[in-house]
Design a protein around this motif. Structure first.
Motif, PDB file in Angstrom:
ATOM      1  N   LYS A   1       0.800  -1.223   0.000  1.00 52.91           N
ATOM      2  CA  LYS A   1       0.000   0.000   0.000  1.00 52.91           C
ATOM      3  C   LYS A   1       0.833   1.273   0.000  1.00 52.91           C
ATOM      4  O   LYS A   1       0.313   2.348  -0.268  1.00 52.91           O
TER       5      LYS A   1
ATOM      6  N   SER B   1      -8.165  -0.982   3.722  1.00 56.73           N
ATOM      7  CA  SER B   1      -8.755  -0.902   2.395  1.00 56.73           C
ATOM      8  C   SER B   1      -7.678  -1.231   1.356  1.00 56.73           C
ATOM      9  O   SER B   1      -6.507  -0.896   1.533  1.00 56.73           O
TER      10      SER B   1
ATOM     11  N   SER C   1     -10.699   4.455  -1.729  1.00 58.48           N
ATOM     12  CA  SER C   1     -10.877   3.031  -1.443  1.00 58.48           C
ATOM     13  C   SER C   1     -11.607   2.317  -2.584  1.00 58.48           C
ATOM     14  O   SER C   1     -12.417   2.922  -3.275  1.00 58.48           O
TER      15      SER C   1
HETATM   16 MG    MG Z   1      -7.991   3.071   3.903  1.00 57.66          MG
END
Ligand code: MG
Ligand code: TXA
Length: 329
Positions: free
Chosen positions: A57, A144, A152
């Protein structure tokens, strides 16, 4: 390019779930649908696996993760206290779009909680998520499934577009139904504190457990800012987002219409916008479609998205919070 596997929420394929669980068991990441947004899952008890979430991420290491469980009984094993407020809130809303924060038990890796003494817990109301958790038998840490700071994902295609090859497997259970992230409430202190508004409103929480404070630093009626990771620009598309308040004054110096998009609810599309989406006028319908619309307009390559400000009412608080975050420079 992707590893998207369709899975029927009405009858999740056991063999596919077993493959997903096996990847997770071996420390790999699997993206899966929840009722709010898609999650990027890792075995919450495996520090190396959890570390992969932060890498995939680009997430700052100070921002802790939510631990997903298949039921309240397993949640209770991960905390040192289970106050009356936790009992009431989880009886009413689990499985569902509610996350509670409580003092963590030993055995939860510090990677999950970013070194905090508390842990965030949620039982998601999605048959695929619940079936996966049951087959795994261990909790799943899952933020997410998007690059940190981005909007998201509410479809498997959003996950693939944002994270691509970084996720070995994406379970595609169709578009999510709630559409924005869960309400987060901290029950670890003397009084409950709302860390992130969502579709379960502060007022609904208060009807169940009495007064709920807003996180420190949150201007009245505005978004809480004190939760770890909540100070950042978040939930933002690439395009600049401008909220049109009551009266709807357009900003000056707009680019040509083909670079301008508008996200409306009750007002007609402004003529300055070459692209437009009109969302449902009820909060549940609006939340369900909001991120899909932002992803779609962003993919169209516009440089500015004009958004009709939603009503200043409790049912819209979670939506207003996400839109305000999206307007951060
Ligand atoms: Mg998030
Ligand atoms: O709906 C959702 O909650 C989705 C789905 C996948 O379950 N998950 C999600 O995760 O939105 P994420 O990582 O994007 O947001 C988690 C939020 C962050 O704002 C984080 O700061 C907060 O929860 N959080 C996690 N652990 C915490 C803790 N121990 N104390 C305070 N806040 C915490």
């Amino acid at each position: 390019m992707s590893h998207i596997h369709a899975i029927d929420p009405a009858a999740p394929d056991r063999a596919l779930l077993a493959r997903a669980a096996s990847l997770l068991q071996r420390g790999q990441l699997v993206a899966f649908p929840t009722e709010t947004v898609y999650g990027l899952g890792a075995n919450a008890l495996d520090p190396t696996a959890v570390q992969r979430i932060y890498e995939a991420k680009g997430r700052p290491e100070y921002n802790p993760l939510i631990v997903h469980l298949s039921g309240a009984a397993s949640a209770q094993r991960l905390v040192t206290t289970w106050p009356e407020a936790a009992e009431r809130l989880t009886k009413r809303w689990w499985p569902g779009p509610l996350t509670i924060v409580l003092p963590k038990a030993m055995g939860i890796p510090s990677e999950v909680t970013a070194g905090l003494g508390t842990v965030a817990l949620r039982v998601p109301a999605h048959p695929v998520a619940l079936a996966l958790l049951q087959v795994c038998g261990f909790p799943l840490a899952a933020p997410s499934a998007n690059r940190s700071g981005a909007v998201s994902p509410t479809t498997a295609a959003h996950v693939a577009a944002g994270l691509g090859e970084q996720v070995p497997m994406i379970l595609d259970g169709g578009p999510t139904s709630v559409g924005i992230e869960s309400t987060v409430v901290d029950l670890s202190g003397p009084r409950p504190v709302l860390l992130r508004p969502g579709m379960i409103s502060r007022e609904e929480l208060e009807a169940e457990i009495g007064p709920v404070e807003l996180a420190e630093g949150a201007p009245a009626g505005e978004a809480p800012r004190a939760s770890p990771g909540m100070l950042d620009r978040h939930y933002a598309p690439n395009a600049r987002v401008v909220l049109l308040g009551p009266g709807g004054h357009l900003p000056s110096g707009l680019p040509s219409a083909d670079r301008v998009a508008a996200l409306m609810r009750s007002l007609p599309l402004p003529s300055v916008a070459g692209h437009g989406v009109t969302l449902p006028s009820d909060p549940a319908g609006y939340a369900r479609e909001l991120y899909g619309a932002l992803h779609q307009l962003d993919a169209g390559g516009v440089s500015i998205i004009l958004v009709e400000a939603p009503p200043d009412e409790p049912a819209w608080a979670g939506i207003r919070d996400r839109l305000h975050r999206a307007t951060h420079p």
